[in-house]
Design a protein around this motif. Sequence first.
Motif, PDB file in Angstrom:
ATOM      1  N   VAL A  88       0.831  -1.212   0.000  1.00 28.62           N
ATOM      2  CA  VAL A  88       0.000   0.000   0.000  1.00 28.62           C
ATOM      3  C   VAL A  88       0.864   1.261   0.000  1.00 28.62           C
ATOM      4  N   GLU A  89       2.097   1.139   0.464  1.00 28.14           N
ATOM      5  CA  GLU A  89       3.026   2.265   0.339  1.00 28.14           C
ATOM      6  C   GLU A  89       3.322   2.539  -1.136  1.00 28.14           C
ATOM      7  N   LEU A  90       3.471   1.468  -1.914  1.00 28.09           N
ATOM      8  CA  LEU A  90       3.738   1.612  -3.343  1.00 28.09           C
ATOM      9  C   LEU A  90       2.489   2.000  -4.130  1.00 28.09           C
ATOM     10  N   ASP A  91       1.335   1.541  -3.668  1.00 30.23           N
ATOM     11  CA  ASP A  91       0.086   1.789  -4.396  1.00 30.23           C
ATOM     12  C   ASP A  91      -1.040   1.982  -3.383  1.00 30.23           C
ATOM     13  N   ALA A  92      -1.281   3.233  -3.030  1.00 31.77           N
ATOM     14  CA  ALA A  92      -2.277   3.533  -1.995  1.00 31.77           C
ATOM     15  C   ALA A  92      -3.699   3.195  -2.434  1.00 31.77           C
ATOM     16  N   GLY A  93      -3.911   2.984  -3.720  1.00 33.92           N
ATOM     17  CA  GLY A  93      -5.237   2.636  -4.219  1.00 33.92           C
ATOM     18  C   GLY A  93      -5.473   1.152  -4.397  1.00 33.92           C
ATOM     19  N   TYR A  94      -4.608   0.344  -3.811  1.00 35.50           N
ATOM     20  CA  TYR A  94      -4.653  -1.110  -3.992  1.00 35.50           C
ATOM     21  C   TYR A  94      -5.556  -1.725  -2.913  1.00 35.50           C
ATOM     22  N   ALA A  95      -6.852  -1.782  -3.199  1.00 30.65           N
ATOM     23  CA  ALA A  95      -7.834  -2.229  -2.202  1.00 30.65           C
ATOM     24  C   ALA A  95      -7.539  -3.632  -1.686  1.00 30.65           C
ATOM     25  N   PHE A  96      -7.093  -4.503  -2.583  1.00 33.11           N
ATOM     26  CA  PHE A  96      -6.831  -5.891  -2.198  1.00 33.11           C
ATOM     27  C   PHE A  96      -5.778  -5.960  -1.091  1.00 33.11           C
ATOM     28  N   ALA A  97      -4.730  -5.141  -1.205  1.00 38.28           N
ATOM     29  CA  ALA A  97      -3.672  -5.157  -0.194  1.00 38.28           C
ATOM     30  C   ALA A  97      -4.178  -4.602   1.134  1.00 38.28           C
ATOM     31  N   TRP A  98      -4.996  -3.555   1.100  1.00 36.69           N
ATOM     32  CA  TRP A  98      -5.571  -3.027   2.342  1.00 36.69           C
ATOM     33  C   TRP A  98      -6.410  -4.099   3.045  1.00 36.69           C
ATOM     34  N   ASN A  99      -7.234  -4.807   2.299  1.00 38.69           N
ATOM     35  CA  ASN A  99      -8.071  -5.841   2.912  1.00 38.69           C
ATOM     36  C   ASN A  99      -7.235  -6.995   3.449  1.00 38.69           C
ATOM     37  N   ASN A 100      -6.185  -7.365   2.693  1.00 37.03           N
ATOM     38  CA  ASN A 100      -5.321  -8.436   3.180  1.00 37.03           C
ATOM     39  C   ASN A 100      -4.627  -8.040   4.476  1.00 37.03           C
ATOM     40  N   ARG A 101      -4.203  -6.796   4.568  1.00 40.15           N
ATOM     41  CA  ARG A 101      -3.565  -6.375   5.818  1.00 40.15           C
ATOM     42  C   ARG A 101      -4.585  -6.384   6.953  1.00 40.15           C
ATOM     43  N   ALA A 102      -5.833  -6.029   6.648  1.00 41.51           N
ATOM     44  CA  ALA A 102      -6.886  -6.123   7.663  1.00 41.51           C
ATOM     45  C   ALA A 102      -7.017  -7.550   8.180  1.00 41.51           C
ATOM     46  N   ALA A 103      -6.985  -8.520   7.260  1.00 43.58           N
ATOM     47  CA  ALA A 103      -7.089  -9.931   7.665  1.00 43.58           C
ATOM     48  C   ALA A 103      -5.911 -10.329   8.556  1.00 43.58           C
ATOM     49  N   ALA A 104      -4.719  -9.859   8.225  1.00 44.26           N
ATOM     50  CA  ALA A 104      -3.538 -10.181   9.039  1.00 44.26           C
ATOM     51  C   ALA A 104      -3.647  -9.529  10.404  1.00 44.26           C
ATOM     52  N   TYR A 105      -4.143  -8.290  10.455  1.00 42.86           N
ATOM     53  CA  TYR A 105      -4.319  -7.631  11.752  1.00 42.86           C
ATOM     54  C   TYR A 105      -5.352  -8.366  12.604  1.00 42.86           C
ATOM     55  N   LEU A 106      -6.384  -8.918  11.965  1.00 44.13           N
ATOM     56  CA  LEU A 106      -7.346  -9.720  12.717  1.00 44.13           C
ATOM     57  C   LEU A 106      -6.653 -10.895  13.391  1.00 44.13           C
ATOM     58  N   LYS A 107      -5.755 -11.557  12.663  1.00 45.73           N
ATOM     59  CA  LYS A 107      -5.016 -12.687  13.232  1.00 45.73           C
ATOM     60  C   LYS A 107      -4.122 -12.231  14.389  1.00 45.73           C
ATOM     61  N   LEU A 108      -3.610 -11.010  14.295  1.00 47.56           N
ATOM     62  CA  LEU A 108      -2.743 -10.472  15.347  1.00 47.56           C
ATOM     63  C   LEU A 108      -3.553  -9.810  16.468  1.00 47.56           C
ATOM     64  N   GLU A 109      -4.892  -9.872  16.348  1.00 45.02           N
ATOM     65  CA  GLU A 109      -5.821  -9.325  17.335  1.00 45.02           C
ATOM     66  C   GLU A 109      -5.676  -7.817  17.510  1.00 45.02           C
ATOM     67  N   ASP A 110      -5.288  -7.146  16.454  1.00 42.44           N
ATOM     68  CA  ASP A 110      -5.225  -5.691  16.451  1.00 42.44           C
ATOM     69  C   ASP A 110      -6.466  -5.210  15.702  1.00 42.44           C
ATOM     70  N   TYR A 111      -7.591  -5.159  16.416  1.00 43.70           N
ATOM     71  CA  TYR A 111      -8.881  -4.990  15.772  1.00 43.70           C
ATOM     72  C   TYR A 111      -9.128  -3.564  15.285  1.00 43.70           C
ATOM     73  N   LYS A 112      -8.556  -2.574  15.968  1.00 45.80           N
ATOM     74  CA  LYS A 112      -8.691  -1.198  15.501  1.00 45.80           C
ATOM     75  C   LYS A 112      -8.055  -1.024  14.118  1.00 45.80           C
ATOM     76  N   LYS A 113      -6.849  -1.541  13.972  1.00 48.05           N
ATOM     77  CA  LYS A 113      -6.173  -1.424  12.685  1.00 48.05           C
ATOM     78  C   LYS A 113      -6.882  -2.257  11.616  1.00 48.05           C
ATOM     79  N   ALA A 114      -7.411  -3.411  12.033  1.00 49.99           N
ATOM     80  CA  ALA A 114      -8.142  -4.248  11.075  1.00 49.99           C
ATOM     81  C   ALA A 114      -9.377  -3.512  10.564  1.00 49.99           C
TER      82      ALA A 114
END
Length: 354
Positions: free
Chosen positions: A267-293
């Motif tokens: 997302v640093e390289l492409d701020a409009g890359y929705a797929f990467a934002w959602n994938n990072r949300a999924a990873a944050y869910l696994k890390l239990e960082d729900y605000k960031k997710a």
Amino acid sequence: MRQTFLLSLSLLLSAATAQAQVDSVRASTLPPDQQAERLYNSGVAKFNQKSYRAALLDFDKALTARPDFAKAYYNRAAVRYELKEYQPAVQDYNQALRLDPNTFTPYFGRAQAEEALQQTEEAERDYGKAAELKPDYAPAWYYRGALRFERADYTGAKADFDAALKADAAYAYAWHDRASTQRQLNNLPAAIQDYSQALKLQPELLPALLNRAATRRRAGDLKGALQDYNDYLTRKQDNALAYTNRGAARYEQGNYKAAVEDFSKAVELDAGYAFAWNNRAAAYLKLEDYKKAEADAGKAISLNKEYAEAYLNRGHAREMLRLPDAACQDWRKAAELGLEVGLTHAANSGCGAE
């Protein structure tokens, strides 16, 4: 990769001994055929120097002197192709073929111009005719295979790539594209072998490395996939897709922190890359960082209002943030967009009817 061909023709003219006075002028007395050949050769030389407009003038003059000069029509077409004058190029190829219908090169050239005009059926037919006239010319098979691949005729595409490789076993692009065809046909081991051969022949063909990584991941070889992604990103650090795919492989491996790092780079390289934002949300869910997710899934939704998986992930984050009504709303939206598991989550969490 596009190849433009010129038909060369050598012409030897005898130079007369200079006898005239220095202040006299002598007009050319070359017969029209020889004049046409001289202009033709000049056009070829200018084409090779990439002086396309000057070459075009020479071929124009050659055809004025000799209107039945098939090679001049062909080469003028090649010049027009380089100038992106595709329809006039097709017309010149037509004339070349009318005068000499048994030469493969005008068919191949016309196919390229037709492809540029998005006349794919005509291009496929002409590539086929070129291959019929010269079966050992690998690019004719290759380009027809590429067209067949694009219209999802994977069996036909594979047959063409097979023929291209029979004609030229060192054709790295044909190995690569046959690999992609094998992948579409779910022949994953064969696809991996073909990508590997493409890389052996052309180590700098980085798309083959990225595609082999994706194929290895699909085949369950996460270690091999990560090795390929690492090799690729060592050489090319500006590809958001590569970081996203390596992040997905790391996610599947259970290395969620490393996955977040890769999605963050994407997302640093492409701020409009929705797929990467959602994938990072999924990873944050696994890390239990729900605000960031929640924030990342929301960003994905802002970029793509129809992104069902992002609504699902934001619903999960909101559930854990004790926002049940908002979670239910997101899950229902995910189901409305076709992700029926959203209804399951809504029901399991006791969401009432709206």
